[in-house]
Design an enzyme around this catalytic site. Structure first.
Site, PDB file in Angstrom:
ATOM      1  N   SER A  41       0.833  -1.211   0.000  1.00 21.41           N
ATOM      2  CA  SER A  41       0.000   0.000   0.000  1.00 21.41           C
ATOM      3  C   SER A  41       0.868   1.261   0.000  1.00 21.41           C
ATOM      4  O   SER A  41       1.967   1.271   0.575  1.00 21.41           O
ATOM      5  CB  SER A  41      -0.874  -0.005   1.261  1.00 21.41           C
ATOM      6  N   TYR A  53      -1.998   5.566  -4.286  1.00 24.14           N
ATOM      7  CA  TYR A  53      -2.935   6.665  -4.047  1.00 24.14           C
ATOM      8  C   TYR A  53      -2.191   7.921  -4.471  1.00 24.14           C
ATOM      9  O   TYR A  53      -0.962   7.989  -4.322  1.00 24.14           O
ATOM     10  CB  TYR A  53      -3.251   6.816  -2.560  1.00 24.14           C
ATOM     11  N   THR A  82      -5.888   2.474  -7.115  1.00 25.71           N
ATOM     12  CA  THR A  82      -7.166   2.328  -6.412  1.00 25.71           C
ATOM     13  C   THR A  82      -8.071   3.510  -6.760  1.00 25.71           C
ATOM     14  O   THR A  82      -7.694   4.671  -6.561  1.00 25.71           O
ATOM     15  CB  THR A  82      -6.917   2.257  -4.884  1.00 25.71           C
ATOM     16  N   LYS A 119      -8.054  -0.994  -9.387  1.00 23.63           N
ATOM     17  CA  LYS A 119      -8.690  -1.634  -8.212  1.00 23.63           C
ATOM     18  C   LYS A 119      -9.881  -0.821  -7.734  1.00 23.63           C
ATOM     19  O   LYS A 119      -9.749   0.391  -7.511  1.00 23.63           O
ATOM     20  CB  LYS A 119      -7.659  -1.744  -7.083  1.00 23.63           C
ATOM     21  N   HIS A 177     -13.335  -2.362  -1.535  1.00 25.44           N
ATOM     22  CA  HIS A 177     -12.375  -1.936  -0.518  1.00 25.44           C
ATOM     23  C   HIS A 177     -12.675  -2.621   0.826  1.00 25.44           C
ATOM     24  O   HIS A 177     -12.513  -2.035   1.898  1.00 25.44           O
ATOM     25  CB  HIS A 177     -12.442  -0.419  -0.357  1.00 25.44           C
TER      26      HIS A 177
HETATM   27  C1  LIG Z   1      -6.987  -2.342   7.414  1.00 21.42           C
HETATM   28  C2  LIG Z   1      -7.162  -2.215   5.935  1.00 21.42           C
HETATM   29  C3  LIG Z   1      -6.395  -1.304   5.232  1.00 21.42           C
HETATM   30  C4  LIG Z   1      -6.528  -1.200   3.851  1.00 21.42           C
HETATM   31  N1  LIG Z   1      -5.740  -0.326   3.160  1.00 21.42           N
HETATM   32  C5  LIG Z   1      -5.831  -0.252   1.812  1.00 21.42           C
HETATM   33  C6  LIG Z   1      -4.956   0.583   1.077  1.00 21.42           C
HETATM   34  O1  LIG Z   1      -4.087   1.241   1.633  1.00 21.42           O
HETATM   35  N2  LIG Z   1      -5.118   0.629  -0.269  1.00 21.42           N
HETATM   36  C7  LIG Z   1      -6.078  -0.103  -0.931  1.00 21.42           C
HETATM   37  O2  LIG Z   1      -6.190  -0.020  -2.156  1.00 21.42           O
HETATM   38  N3  LIG Z   1      -6.902  -0.927  -0.244  1.00 21.42           N
HETATM   39  C8  LIG Z   1      -6.791  -1.025   1.094  1.00 21.42           C
HETATM   40  N4  LIG Z   1      -7.604  -1.873   1.782  1.00 21.42           N
HETATM   41  C9  LIG Z   1      -8.540  -2.737   1.048  1.00 21.42           C
HETATM   42  C10 LIG Z   1      -7.891  -4.086   0.721  1.00 21.42           C
HETATM   43  O3  LIG Z   1      -6.847  -3.904  -0.207  1.00 21.42           O
HETATM   44  C11 LIG Z   1      -8.899  -5.072   0.138  1.00 21.42           C
HETATM   45  O4  LIG Z   1      -9.573  -4.479  -0.929  1.00 21.42           O
HETATM   46  C12 LIG Z   1      -9.917  -5.546   1.192  1.00 21.42           C
HETATM   47  O5  LIG Z   1      -9.292  -5.727   2.435  1.00 21.42           O
HETATM   48  C13 LIG Z   1     -10.578  -6.836   0.745  1.00 21.42           C
HETATM   49  O6  LIG Z   1     -11.540  -7.219   1.665  1.00 21.42           O
HETATM   50  P1  LIG Z   1     -11.281  -8.326   2.815  1.00 21.42           P
HETATM   51  O7  LIG Z   1     -10.505  -7.635   3.880  1.00 21.42           O
HETATM   52  O8  LIG Z   1     -12.658  -8.692   3.253  1.00 21.42           O
HETATM   53  O9  LIG Z   1     -10.516  -9.461   2.202  1.00 21.42           O
HETATM   54  C14 LIG Z   1      -7.481  -1.995   3.169  1.00 21.42           C
HETATM   55  C15 LIG Z   1      -8.238  -2.925   3.884  1.00 21.42           C
HETATM   56  C16 LIG Z   1      -8.079  -3.044   5.245  1.00 21.42           C
HETATM   57  C17 LIG Z   1      -8.887  -4.083   5.989  1.00 21.42           C
END
Ligand SMILES: Cc1cc2nc3c(=O)[nH]c(=O)nc-3n(C[C@H](O)[C@H](O)[C@H](O)COP(=O)(O)O)c2cc1C
Length: 402
Positions: free
Chosen positions: A125, A148, A174, A272, A296
């Protein structure tokens, strides 16, 4: 710590992650909840507003059931797949998880190393506490950089340049974060105060920290709240975590930005956060090599549909012109198999591995990936299917109205 002490602590970590204490991802979630203060656990576990989309992401897998072929012997089960020309040991990629270093000091470095050992790709990330060079050094496998536009195009260019130089192989852009979603647990628990408040403003939230001495000790030894090492503001240095939410609200990514990125990044671009066939086609028109169907993890627009539910629409719209990946709600290998049967090339794992990271660092991620890999193999054998590449919708009952 002496060598003997280190060895005995490794032994006790592996014991605490072994069966019967940890049989599934839910058990790792439980361990993460015990180790982390509430504010950090809820940041990881929670979703936006009423958390309808968060719950729906997981629940919707139950709407799809299997059509197994019985009495089939499978001497060798082949779980491998290829995504953007990279070989994966089974069809999963570690998703970008912001603030991973708050969950465990080894954060992104540990997750990337565990991914490589499991034969999988890792996505770093933008919101990361370890330098992207160190993350790359931790894995010889495929690593992707998630972008981002925090801090603007000049800042992004700096990170992209560094990522290219050390060998990140894909750029994940994203598009579902024009502002941060309203994750109601965070303000209630004092997330802002943890990240940057004064000691006085932190006071009401300190008891939860002291109730988790293991986490608190590792957090303090790691130097407290990490800087964002990959968002480097010219003349100022790495951005601090407290500033990122405000910066995100000026960081909307548009199709125009994707066109610009195509000009400066020569590798594949992965878009994404697609939830409709129309946006999938738009991403293809802008030159995306792969699309991630994602809401997300239910952290942005509450009321958005579950990712699996819109996968058929996106698969139909893309019509084989790009690789389609999905994430959201994957907690079992059988979930992975369902997504592949519907047409995804692979899934991204979010909380499923992050619970492991939060529970025990790298061994926790390794345990999460081992559980999911074993699940996928068992599910294939129970389905009577010899390989991931042979999976298709004939192995599923998909609701008629989908
Ligand atoms: C704590 C946390 C932080 C996340 N940070 C980002 C991020 O920085 N960039 C991003 O594109 N998605 C981020 N996501 C989304 C994840 O990449 C992913 O799309 C999502 O966790 C998928 O769902 P799941 O947790 O149910 O598997 C984050 C998700 C979580 C849980």
């Amino acid at each position: 710590m002496s060598r003997q002490e280190i060895r005995s602590s490794v032994r006790s970590t592996s014991r605490s992650l072994a069966s019967p204490r940890v049989i599934n991802i839910h058990d790792l979630r439980h361990l993460a909840q015990r180790r982390l203060p509430k504010v950090v656990f809820d940041y990881l576990d929670g979703g936006a507003e009423s958390e309808v989309t968060l719950r729906e992401n997981c629940r919707v897998f139950d709407d799809v059931t299997f059509r197994p072929r019985q009495a089939v012997a499978i001497p060798e089960c082949d779980l491998r797949t290829r995504v953007l020309s990279a070989d994966l040991a089974f069809p999963a990629i570690l998703a970008p998880i912001g603030y991973s270093r708050l969950m465990h000091p080894d954060g992104e470095v540990a997750a990337a190393a565990a991914a490589e050992e499991a034969g999988l790709a890792y996505t770093l990330s933008t919101i990361s506490g370890h330098k992207l060079e160190n993350v790359r050094a931790a894995s010889k496998g495929p690593v992707w950089y998630q972008l981002y536009l925090v801090g603007g195009r000049e800042v992004a260019e700096g990170a992209i340049d560094r990522a290219r130089r050390v060998g990140f192989s894909a750029l994940v852009v994203t598009i579902d974060t024009p502002v941060a979603g309203m994750r109601e647990r965070d303000p209630r628990n004092g997330m802002k105060e943890l990240l940057g408040g004064t000691l006085f403003s932190k006071l009401p939230f300190l008891p939860q920290m002291f109730a988790h001495p293991g986490w608190l000790a590792s957090f303090l030894l790691d130097g407290g709240v990490p800087k964002l090492e990959n968002i480097v503001i010219p003349g100022k240095g790495p951005m601090s975590l407290i500033d990122v939410t405000a910066a995100l609200s000026h960081a909307v990514v548009t199709w125009e930005d994707i066109r610009w990125l195509k000009g400066i990044w020569t590798g594949p671009i992965v878009v994404k956060g697609v939830l409709t066939g129309d946006d999938a086609r738009r991403a293809l028109d802008e030159g995306a090599a792969a699309i991630i169907v994602s809401n997300h993890g239910g952290r942005q627009l509450d009321g958005a549909p579950a990712a699996l539910r819109v996968l058929p629409e996106v698969i139909a719209a893309v019509n084989g012109q790009a690789e389609v990946l999905m994430d959201g709600g994957v907690r079992r290998g059988s979930d992975i198999v369902k997504a592949i049967c519907i047409g995804a090339r692979a899934v991204l794992l979010g909380r499923a591995y992050a619970f492991g990271l939060a529970a025990a660092g790298k061994p926790g991620v390794t345990r999460a990936l081992e559980i999911l890999r074993d699940d996928v193999e068992r599910t294939l054998r129970l389905l009577g299917c010899p390989s991931v590449s042979a999976l298709n919708s004939s192995y599923l009952n998909i609701p008629k109205h989908w």
